[in-house]
Design an enzyme around this catalytic site. Structure first.
Site, short mmCIF file in Angstrom:
data_model
loop_
_atom_site.label_atom_id
_atom_site.label_comp_id
_atom_site.label_asym_id
_atom_site.label_seq_id
_atom_site.Cartn_x
_atom_site.Cartn_y
_atom_site.Cartn_z
N LEU A 50 9.57 -6.59 -1.75
CA LEU A 50 8.52 -5.85 -1.58
C LEU A 50 7.03 -6.68 -1.43
O LEU A 50 6.74 -7.24 -2.43
CB LEU A 50 8.25 -4.86 -2.57
CG LEU A 50 9.68 -3.96 -3.15
CD1 LEU A 50 9.51 -3.27 -4.41
CD2 LEU A 50 9.91 -2.92 -1.94
N HIS A 51 6.31 -6.31 -0.34
CA HIS A 51 5.12 -6.94 -0.13
C HIS A 51 4.06 -6.20 0.73
O HIS A 51 3.13 -6.63 0.89
CB HIS A 51 5.06 -8.39 -0.01
CG HIS A 51 5.59 -8.73 1.54
ND1 HIS A 51 6.72 -8.62 2.00
CD2 HIS A 51 4.61 -8.95 2.63
CE1 HIS A 51 6.71 -8.83 3.23
NE2 HIS A 51 5.51 -9.16 3.94
#
Ligand code: UD1
Ligand code: UDP
Length: 364
Positions: free
Chosen positions: A202-203
């Protein structure tokens, strides 16, 4: 003649490696300029080692900052290098701020450019990458396309089709080259993860920067981890926020530093499920046949949904979608992989570039 590759962020390194290798085989003189947008060992050095990329001829060390500050540092640093090296062609990759800055600098200095991974569109201008893609494609002299729908996006934006080449996906070339080295077992054991597991990355700012969305997402990943052990090699962006919201190593959850390229893909290869908001990971799971749930409202890579294992989900729907994906496995709607994702995109790109350098405009 001299070709410069401008690279700055993790996904750039993966896309450039096959192009650099193929150009070297054709005897083209070239150099890598590392902007320093990504600078941690695990976000940069490890990729040069894993992908066999040559040492950069320069590292601009621009580091992190707001969009304006980072882009300003990129512009001034890149202008100096381009003036000093006087390249015949500058090759840029993907959709990161380093890509945008390089194309702007070269356009102003009248230095020809090539964009690898042109024409992808999410049609969501809230994504910084979408802005970068549109500007980059408007200014590039050669556009290398990974997926057929990109041709119509470029056509709709008035880009001259003579500049555009459908060549396949160099990120998949890197995956092909890595395949014989991908073994999930050593990585899994080193991390102490059970045999059946999921991987999550996740980013995206839209997920991790907004506290409300980040909270929802953390809840959803915790929920998935009650069904299957989840390993999360966490990008530095949002790391502290996600941790403060409860995304910490626990009973069925392993939060780690970012993994090197070969370690990460090894882990993905052995996973029952991948949850992500990454662009590249949507493509890699499609090739590896691992079910992928992309937590985003849209994707610039719809071919991974129509020809691959990818599904778009909201955080609220993630746990149920994970349950279903774990039960169904990797069903691909069309049964066919995307065209030209065959490991030979790098050589196709290199042939067009070599012909262009000779003043010829041959197709691949
Ligand atoms: C960038 C790209 C994004 C891409 C991602 C790949 C832009 C606008 N975004 O996002 O498209 O998907 O790279 O990973 O170019 N940081 C570190 N160490 C590093 C690099 C970054 O700690 O080596 C931290 C810093 O706090 C920084 C934050 O991560 O502020 C964001 O880094 P940045 O390069 O600005 O954007 P990414 O989110 O990495
Ligand atoms: N990747 C990696 N280690 C990780 C997470 C991702 O090596 O811990 C690789 C992944 O296999 C892919 C690339 O990094 O090749 C994708 O980069 P990222 O998700 O950061 O960027 P995006 O593709 O979203 O722009």
């Amino acid at each position: 003649s001299l070709v410069l590759h401008v690279l700055g962020a993790r996904p750039n390194f993966v896309k450039a490696a096959p192009v650099v290798r193929a150009l070297a085989e054709l005897g083209v003189r070239q150099g890598i300029v590392h902007t320093g947008q990504h600078y941690d060992k695990l976000m940069s050095d490890v990729f040069f080692a894993d992908l066999g990329l040559p040492e950069p001829i320069a590292n601009l060390g621009v580091g992190s900052g707001s969009h304006a500050r980072q882009t300003a540092a990129l512009l001034t640093g890149l202008e100096d290098v381009v003036l000093r090296e006087n390249p015949d062609l500058v090759v840029v990759y993907g959709d990161v701020n380093s890509t945008l800055a390089a194309i702007l600098v070269c356009a102003k200095l009248h230095v020809p450019t090539a964009h690898v991974e042109a024409g992808l569109r999410s049609f969501d201008r809230e994504m910084p990458e979408e802005v970068n893609r549109i500007v980059t494609d408007a200014l590039a002299d050669l556009l290398f396309v990974t997926s057929p729908e990109a041709l119509s996006h470029l056509g709709a934006e008035g880009i001259d089709p003579a500049k555009v080449h459908l060549v396949g996906n160099p990120m998949i070339d890197s995956l092909f080259a890595a395949l014989p080295k991908l073994d999930p077992e050593p990585v899994r054991r080193r991390l102490g993860v059970p045999e059946k597991y999921a991987v999550a990355t996740l980013h995206r700012p839209g997920n991790v920067d907004r506290p409300e969305t980040a909270r929802e997402l953390v809840e959803a990943v915790l929920d998935v981890s009650r069904r299957i052990p989840v390993v999360v090699p966490l990008h530095p962006r949002g790391r502290d926020r996600l941790a403060s919201l409860g995304l910490v190593t626990g009973d069925n959850l392993w939060i780690t530093d970012p993994l090197g390229y070969l370690d990460f893909l090894s882990l993905v290869r052995g996973a029952k499920l991948v949850v992500t908001d990454s662009g590249g990971v949507q493509e890699e799971t499609t090739m590896l046949g691992v079910p992928c749930l992309t937590v985003r409202p849209n994707t610039e890579r719809p071919i991974t949904v129509t020809h691959g294992t990818n599904r778009l989900v909201t955080p609220a729907l993630l746990p149920a979608a994970a349950e279903k994906a774990l039960a169904d496995g990797a069903a691909t709607p069309s049964g066919e992989l995307p065209p030209l994702w065959d490991g030979a995109a790098g050589p196709r790109i290199a042939r067009v570039i070599a012909a262009w350098l000779k003043g010829d405009s041959l197709s691949p």
